[in-house]
Design a protein around this motif. Structure first.
Motif, mmCIF file in Angstrom:
data_model
loop_
_atom_site.group_PDB
_atom_site.id
_atom_site.type_symbol
_atom_site.label_atom_id
_atom_site.label_comp_id
_atom_site.label_asym_id
_atom_site.label_seq_id
_atom_site.Cartn_x
_atom_site.Cartn_y
_atom_site.Cartn_z
ATOM 1 N N CYS A 87 1.202 -1.167 -0.352
ATOM 2 C CA CYS A 87 -0.119 0.586 -0.521
ATOM 3 C C CYS A 87 0.711 1.637 -0.216
ATOM 4 C CB CYS A 87 -1.147 -0.237 1.388
ATOM 5 S SG CYS A 87 -2.101 1.301 1.246
ATOM 6 N N TRP A 89 0.378 4.211 0.330
ATOM 7 C CA TRP A 89 -1.194 5.490 0.291
ATOM 8 C C TRP A 89 -0.941 6.004 2.240
ATOM 9 C CZ3 TRP A 89 -2.129 8.021 -3.150
ATOM 10 C CH2 TRP A 89 -2.520 7.320 -4.877
ATOM 11 N N CYS A 116 -5.669 -1.811 4.483
ATOM 12 C CA CYS A 116 -4.197 -1.345 5.181
ATOM 13 C C CYS A 116 -4.892 -0.893 6.982
ATOM 14 C CB CYS A 116 -3.524 -0.592 3.906
ATOM 15 S SG CYS A 116 -2.224 0.515 4.504
ATOM 16 N N ASP A 118 -1.817 0.645 8.326
ATOM 17 C CA ASP A 118 -1.947 1.641 8.446
ATOM 18 C C ASP A 118 -2.387 2.858 8.066
ATOM 19 O OD1 ASP A 118 0.929 3.871 8.550
ATOM 20 O OD2 ASP A 118 0.665 3.772 6.374
ATOM 21 N N CYS A 119 -2.898 3.102 6.378
ATOM 22 C CA CYS A 119 -3.701 4.472 6.630
ATOM 23 C C CYS A 119 -5.511 3.527 6.166
ATOM 24 C CB CYS A 119 -3.451 4.166 4.675
ATOM 25 S SG CYS A 119 -3.221 3.252 3.749
HETATM 26 ZN ZN LIG Z 1 -2.186 2.038 3.359
#
Ligand SMILES: [Zn+2]
Length: 155
Positions: A87, A89, A116, A118-119
């Protein structure tokens, strides 16, 4: 004809031969370099990022003939390594250079789309690097609902 032979035997001819050979070697050198460059790229594309489904840690693995998924994880020494989707982004929809490796839900035996960690954006198999950021989980669910509401072609 003999004039040419004399010329080639003379000092000027030798110089010409040296120049021609030098050019030839230089061309070979350039070709070799580009070939080397390509094989470098090719070998990089065999290095894939995997995720250990048990520890959630990512690791690199060079694909070999005969590899089957899942592959052995260096963390568990068990076959718990699955190919990661990358990913690119951030939460606010910006692109980033260091991708986050994401383990797809399907490999975890979980149902539904993967987001994801993270995001929080949607990650799909063979995750495309699109022009615009994929939807976040909230957007995705909203759109899903919208789709169902104004779906015209079903019935
Ligand atoms: Zn991400």
């Amino acid at each position: 004809m003999s004039k040419l032979r004399n010329f080639l035997r003379g000092p000027a001819g030798k110089l010409l031969a040296v120049v021609v050979i030098s050019i030839g070697l230089f061309v070979l050198y350039l070709n070799g370099r580009s070939l080397l460059g390509e094989s470098q790229v090719a070998s990089n594309s065999r290095d894939r990022i995997f995720i250990d489904a048990e520890s959630g840690k990512a690791f690199e693995h060079r694909l070999q003939i005969g590899d089957t998924y899942p592959i052995e994880s260096p963390y568990t020494h068990k076959k718990t390594g699955y190919p990661a989707e990358l990913c690119y982004w951030t939460k606010d929809g910006q692109r980033k250079h260091d991708p986050t490796p994401v383990l797809l839900n399907q490999y975890k035996g979980k149902k539904g789309p993967t987001f994801c960690p993270d995001c929080g954006r949607l990650v799909v198999p063979m995750n495309p690097i699109g022009q615009s950021a994929p939807p976040t989980e909230a957007d995705y669910k909203k759109n899903k609902k919208g789709d169902a509401d104004d779906r015209e072609d079903s019935e």
